[in-house]
Design an enzyme around this catalytic site. Structure first.
Site, PDB file in Angstrom:
ATOM      1  N   ASP A  44      44.589  -6.025 -23.722  1.00 22.77           N
ATOM      2  CA  ASP A  44      43.450  -6.809 -23.244  1.00 22.77           C
ATOM      3  C   ASP A  44      42.161  -6.002 -23.430  1.00 22.77           C
ATOM      4  O   ASP A  44      42.083  -4.848 -22.975  1.00 22.77           O
ATOM      5  CB  ASP A  44      43.671  -7.122 -21.759  1.00 22.77           C
ATOM      6  CG  ASP A  44      42.851  -8.312 -21.288  1.00 22.77           C
ATOM      7  OD1 ASP A  44      41.786  -8.576 -21.872  1.00 22.77           O
ATOM      8  OD2 ASP A  44      43.286  -8.970 -20.330  1.00 22.77           O
ATOM      9  N   ASP A  45      41.182  -6.601 -24.085  1.00 20.13           N
ATOM     10  CA  ASP A  45      39.858  -5.962 -24.233  1.00 20.13           C
ATOM     11  C   ASP A  45      39.921  -4.587 -24.910  1.00 20.13           C
ATOM     12  O   ASP A  45      39.047  -3.745 -24.691  1.00 20.13           O
ATOM     13  CB  ASP A  45      39.155  -5.798 -22.873  1.00 20.13           C
ATOM     14  CG  ASP A  45      38.721  -7.116 -22.253  1.00 20.13           C
ATOM     15  OD1 ASP A  45      38.988  -8.172 -22.859  1.00 20.13           O
ATOM     16  OD2 ASP A  45      38.129  -7.096 -21.168  1.00 20.13           O
ATOM     17  N   CYS A  84      39.606 -14.308 -23.381  1.00 20.04           N
ATOM     18  CA  CYS A  84      41.016 -14.349 -22.960  1.00 20.04           C
ATOM     19  C   CYS A  84      41.772 -15.648 -23.197  1.00 20.04           C
ATOM     20  O   CYS A  84      42.710 -15.691 -23.984  1.00 20.04           O
ATOM     21  CB  CYS A  84      41.119 -14.001 -21.484  1.00 20.04           C
ATOM     22  SG  CYS A  84      40.533 -12.356 -21.103  1.00 20.04           S
ATOM     23  N   ARG A  88      44.654 -16.392 -26.165  1.00 14.01           N
ATOM     24  CA  ARG A  88      46.072 -16.509 -25.789  1.00 14.01           C
ATOM     25  C   ARG A  88      46.625 -17.890 -26.132  1.00 14.01           C
ATOM     26  O   ARG A  88      47.789 -18.033 -26.542  1.00 14.01           O
ATOM     27  CB  ARG A  88      46.232 -16.221 -24.296  1.00 14.01           C
ATOM     28  CG  ARG A  88      46.072 -14.744 -23.998  1.00 14.01           C
ATOM     29  CD  ARG A  88      45.516 -14.456 -22.607  1.00 14.01           C
ATOM     30  NE  ARG A  88      44.795 -13.187 -22.687  1.00 14.01           N
ATOM     31  CZ  ARG A  88      45.327 -12.010 -22.396  1.00 14.01           C
ATOM     32  NH1 ARG A  88      46.550 -11.922 -21.934  1.00 14.01           N
ATOM     33  NH2 ARG A  88      44.622 -10.902 -22.546  1.00 14.01           N
ATOM     34  N   LYS A 137      49.742 -10.861 -18.032  1.00 14.51           N
ATOM     35  CA  LYS A 137      48.674 -11.838 -17.754  1.00 14.51           C
ATOM     36  C   LYS A 137      48.847 -13.110 -18.563  1.00 14.51           C
ATOM     37  O   LYS A 137      48.928 -13.073 -19.777  1.00 14.51           O
ATOM     38  CB  LYS A 137      47.337 -11.179 -18.097  1.00 14.51           C
ATOM     39  CG  LYS A 137      46.164 -12.129 -18.214  1.00 14.51           C
ATOM     40  CD  LYS A 137      44.890 -11.342 -18.374  1.00 14.51           C
ATOM     41  CE  LYS A 137      43.840 -12.129 -19.126  1.00 14.51           C
ATOM     42  NZ  LYS A 137      42.633 -11.296 -19.351  1.00 14.51           N
ATOM     43  N   HIS A 139      46.946 -16.540 -17.891  1.00 16.71           N
ATOM     44  CA  HIS A 139      45.589 -17.082 -18.073  1.00 16.71           C
ATOM     45  C   HIS A 139      45.544 -18.358 -18.917  1.00 16.71           C
ATOM     46  O   HIS A 139      44.576 -18.600 -19.643  1.00 16.71           O
ATOM     47  CB  HIS A 139      44.636 -16.014 -18.649  1.00 16.71           C
ATOM     48  CG  HIS A 139      43.239 -16.184 -18.112  1.00 16.71           C
ATOM     49  ND1 HIS A 139      42.200 -15.328 -18.372  1.00 16.71           N
ATOM     50  CD2 HIS A 139      42.714 -17.166 -17.311  1.00 16.71           C
ATOM     51  CE1 HIS A 139      41.108 -15.747 -17.767  1.00 16.71           C
ATOM     52  NE2 HIS A 139      41.399 -16.862 -17.117  1.00 16.71           N
ATOM     53  N   SER A 162      43.150 -12.881 -15.237  1.00 16.44           N
ATOM     54  CA  SER A 162      42.679 -11.496 -15.326  1.00 16.44           C
ATOM     55  C   SER A 162      42.697 -10.837 -13.943  1.00 16.44           C
ATOM     56  O   SER A 162      42.485 -11.498 -12.929  1.00 16.44           O
ATOM     57  CB  SER A 162      41.250 -11.445 -15.856  1.00 16.44           C
ATOM     58  OG  SER A 162      41.209 -12.024 -17.135  1.00 16.44           O
ATOM     59  N   HIS A 251      41.476  -4.134 -19.747  1.00 14.23           N
ATOM     60  CA  HIS A 251      40.525  -4.939 -18.980  1.00 14.23           C
ATOM     61  C   HIS A 251      40.144  -4.194 -17.699  1.00 14.23           C
ATOM     62  O   HIS A 251      40.983  -3.502 -17.129  1.00 14.23           O
ATOM     63  CB  HIS A 251      41.202  -6.273 -18.634  1.00 14.23           C
ATOM     64  CG  HIS A 251      40.280  -7.401 -18.306  1.00 14.23           C
ATOM     65  ND1 HIS A 251      39.499  -7.403 -17.171  1.00 14.23           N
ATOM     66  CD2 HIS A 251      40.021  -8.568 -18.951  1.00 14.23           C
ATOM     67  CE1 HIS A 251      38.799  -8.536 -17.144  1.00 14.23           C
ATOM     68  NE2 HIS A 251      39.094  -9.258 -18.212  1.00 14.23           N
ATOM     69  N   ASP A 302      43.712  -9.073 -27.624  1.00  7.91           N
ATOM     70  CA  ASP A 302      43.232 -10.452 -27.426  1.00  7.91           C
ATOM     71  C   ASP A 302      41.783 -10.648 -27.837  1.00  7.91           C
ATOM     72  O   ASP A 302      41.359 -11.757 -28.113  1.00  7.91           O
ATOM     73  CB  ASP A 302      43.440 -10.913 -25.973  1.00  7.91           C
ATOM     74  CG  ASP A 302      42.501 -10.220 -24.984  1.00  7.91           C
ATOM     75  OD1 ASP A 302      42.063  -9.069 -25.246  1.00  7.91           O
ATOM     76  OD2 ASP A 302      42.198 -10.828 -23.941  1.00  7.91           O
ATOM     77  N   ASN A 303      41.013  -9.559 -27.824  1.00  8.39           N
ATOM     78  CA  ASN A 303      39.604  -9.596 -28.246  1.00  8.39           C
ATOM     79  C   ASN A 303      39.055  -8.179 -28.137  1.00  8.39           C
ATOM     80  O   ASN A 303      39.739  -7.271 -27.653  1.00  8.39           O
ATOM     81  CB  ASN A 303      38.759 -10.575 -27.410  1.00  8.39           C
ATOM     82  CG  ASN A 303      38.920 -10.428 -25.907  1.00  8.39           C
ATOM     83  OD1 ASN A 303      39.416 -11.329 -25.238  1.00  8.39           O
ATOM     84  ND2 ASN A 303      38.533  -9.284 -25.361  1.00  8.39           N
ATOM     85  N   LYS A 333      33.232  -8.250 -27.324  1.00  5.23           N
ATOM     86  CA  LYS A 333      33.915  -9.375 -26.678  1.00  5.23           C
ATOM     87  C   LYS A 333      32.960 -10.545 -26.435  1.00  5.23           C
ATOM     88  O   LYS A 333      31.816 -10.330 -26.059  1.00  5.23           O
ATOM     89  CB  LYS A 333      34.489  -8.884 -25.336  1.00  5.23           C
ATOM     90  CG  LYS A 333      35.120  -9.961 -24.463  1.00  5.23           C
ATOM     91  CD  LYS A 333      35.755  -9.361 -23.229  1.00  5.23           C
ATOM     92  CE  LYS A 333      36.225 -10.438 -22.255  1.00  5.23           C
ATOM     93  NZ  LYS A 333      36.992  -9.878 -21.130  1.00  5.23           N
TER      94      LYS A 333
END
Ligand SMILES: *[C@@H]1O[C@H](CO)[C@@H](O)[C@H](O)[C@H]1NC(C)=O
Ligand SMILES: *[C@@H]1O[C@H](CO)[C@@H](O)[C@H](O)[C@H]1NC(C)=O
Ligand SMILES: *[C@@H]1O[C@H](CO)[C@@H](O)[C@H](O)[C@H]1NC(C)=O
Ligand SMILES: *[C@@H]1O[C@H](CO)[C@@H](O)[C@H](O)[C@H]1NC(C)=O
Length: 525
Positions: A44-45, A84, A88, A137, A139, A162, A251, A302-303, A333
């Site tokens: 994540d991130d 996010c 996903r 996660k 989301h 998140s 994240h 994811d980004n 992001k």
């Protein structure tokens, strides 16, 4: 109602196969043995430049770097969106947000999620006889039938969104810092906009909240343990498995176990990166010990980094998006600059994916769905179109052919969410709309429309610093095709079966263990 309760009860019996009793698992033993297990790990991130193998000047990712040397590393691999939920949703459907309906993030109070008539990768593999598990996660909606247990996963352990979307007793490092959960009894208050202090972050196992608030300090260790247990049990079930692990790292809030004695000299981001690396390493070790030759492991993100978190954000590497940062705002992001969607990506499958090779094929998280469906010998769901391609020939080292064209949707920085505002064509990238997300200095870059588009040559200008002059031969040569591929996909989408996500919000959707407690607190583990 009775049926729902029965279903809930059966979900506890994780690998029984009773949940979908109509599925025929009688595939011939031979085919079954050859179908690979699939493990997808999504960070994540995380920044493209955080990965040592991508040239980071640190040694914080030793396990991932080892995986790169034992498998394939992708340098031009992209998230399907720069935030996010849409990212996903595209991973699990192989479709862009304009088709699957998920164009921005779901909230704590969202009543909906990934539209129910979209078919998830887990549903396809479950139908094909796989044991399916998800850790981490989600989301994509947590209320009612949007919960992962109803979207094809036999087993689920994780947080519904998140981990900054709920308070905890171990708030970790955030910028600005958020307080711990309120104590004491009292009525449930409405969640606030920044720092969701009022509703504690829940941890689920299947449909049950097993801890609220979750202890973030121990979460990495518990994810590793649950992943290991799943791999163990699924391997002994005689069926192939799909495990999707969506990490909380990188994240914010960042939390490291044991807590840093001196966070300002020890750098929480780097410590978090090492913790994530170790978690992925543990999952890989478990695979190596349990099902090495028959498991395909795919690691990606994811980004890009969340730049407004300053020193708690990762590195975009050379993809600094300097055209945008000179105007103000971040180019990571939530944006369609490379820093927003170009992500680290590694593939590992001993004996099948060649070792220690780098691929510059243009690939996307959108490709995971068709690739995995092909490797599993299953079929794509009918009656809809897909944006991803089957990349298995690239993964197996037999081809270098990725996408020629890729579209990057708006992910909230500026402009209309979900809109395809940036087009990648070969080495060129065209922006019809630019905009910068909130940067560390608090500035944002407002949406600017460009007609004709700004076009960058990424091979010569990875930093997206200077657009090609509009009168140049190079610009004029690529402009017509860029316009055509964009018109073509928009036309294709109008003819497709598309879904619309329900983004309505209602307090009744808040996941709450004990509503009499001011922060919905409870501990059952
Ligand atoms: C959270 O877990 C860590 C171990 O991972 C433990 O040391 C700590 O006491 C726990 N905190 C709470 C509030 O339970
Ligand atoms: C991987 O390849 C690089 C050069 O491309 C080489 O320096 C390195 O030793 C190789 N690593 C392994 C483990 O084979
Ligand atoms: C959309 O769904 C209908 C009915 O299910 C089907 O006949 C049609 O082929 C689908 N369209 C696409 C583009 O797949
Ligand atoms: C989802 O359902 C809506 C409403 O019935 C329909 O218009 C749409 O085509 C469906 N999408 C898919 C992918 O089947």
């Amino acid at each position: 109602m009775g049926w729902l309760l029965l279903k809930v009860f059966l979900l506890g019996m994780t690998f029984s196969g009773f949940l979908y009793p109509f599925v025929d698992y009688s595939t011939s033993g031979n085919t079954k043995a050859q179908r690979p297990n699939i493990v997808i790990v999504l960070a994540d991130d995380m920044g493209w430049g955080d990965l040592g193998a991508n040239g980071a000047e640190t040694t914080d990712t030793v396990s991932l770097d080892k995986m790169a040397s034992e498998g394939m590393r992708f340098t031009d691999f992209h998230a399907a969106a720069s935030t996010c939920s849409p990212s996903r949703a595209s991973l699990l459907t192989g479709r862009l947000g304009l088709r699957n309906g998920v164009t921005h993030n779901f909230a704590v109070t969202s009543v909906g999620g990934l539209p129910l008539n979209e078919t998830t990768l887990a549903e396809v593999l479950h139908q094909a006889g796989y044991v399916t598990g998800m850790i981490g996660k989600w989301h994509l909606g947590h209320h009612g039938s949007y919960h992962p247990s109803f979207r094809g996963f036999d087993y689920y352990f994780g947080i519904p969104y998140s981990h900054d979307m709920g308070c905890t007793d171990t708030p970790g490092y955030n910028h600005p810092p958020c307080p711990a959960c309120p104590q004491g009894d009292g009525p449930l208050r409405n969640p606030e906009k920044d720092c969701y202090t009022d509703v504690a972050l829940p941890l689920y196992e299947n449909l049950n909240i097993v801890e609220q608030p979750v202890n973030l300090s121990g979460l990495a260790g518990r994810y590793a343990a649950k992943a290991s247990e799943f791999i163990e049990q699924a391997s002994s079930s005689g069926r192939p498995f799909l495990l999707y692990v969506a990490l909380a790292h990188m994240h914010v809030p960042l939390s490291v176990t044991p807590p840093l004695a001196n966070p300002w000299s020890q750098r929480p981001y780097r410590a978090g990166l090492r913790e994530m690396d170790s978690l992925v390493g543990q999952i890989k070790d478990k695979i190596d010990r349990t099902a090495k030759e028959n498991t395909f492991l795919w690691f990606t993100g994811d980004n890009g980094p969340w730049a407004q978190k300053c020193e708690l954000a990762g590195s975009v590497g050379p993809f600094v998006g300097s055209w945008q940062t000179h105007q103000g705002g971040s180019s990571a992001k939530q944006t369609t600059w490379e820093g927003g969607h170009r992500v680290p990506a590694l593939a590992y499958w001993p004996g099948r994916v060649p070792t220690n090779v780098t691929s510059s094929a243009l690939l996307s998280v959108l490709d995971i769905f068709p690739t995995v469906v092909a490797l599993a010998g299953a079929s794509l769901p009918p009656g809809r179109r897909f944006d991803g391609l089957d990349a298995s020939e690239v993964l197996l080292g037999r081809s270098q052919a990725g996408h020629r064209v890729l579209f990057h949707p708006n992910s909230g920085a500026a402009g209309e969410r979900g809109l395809l505002q940036t087009v990648r064509l070969g080495r060129h990238k065209a922006f019809y709309i630019t905009g910068g997300a909130k940067a560390c200095d608090g500035r944002v870059g407002p949406a600017q429309h460009h007609a004709p588009p700004l076009i960058f040559n990424l091979e010569e200008d990875a930093a997206e610093g200077v657009p090609l002059p509009r009168e140049s031969a190079e610009y004029q040569a690529v402009l017509p095709e860029i316009g055509k591929v964009l018109a073509d996909i928009l036309q294709d989408i109008t003819k497709d079966n598309t879904s619309r996500a329900d983004y309505a919000q209602d307090a009744s959707a808040i996941p709450c263990c004990d509503p009499h407690h001011v922060a919905c607190r409870c501990q059952t583990l």
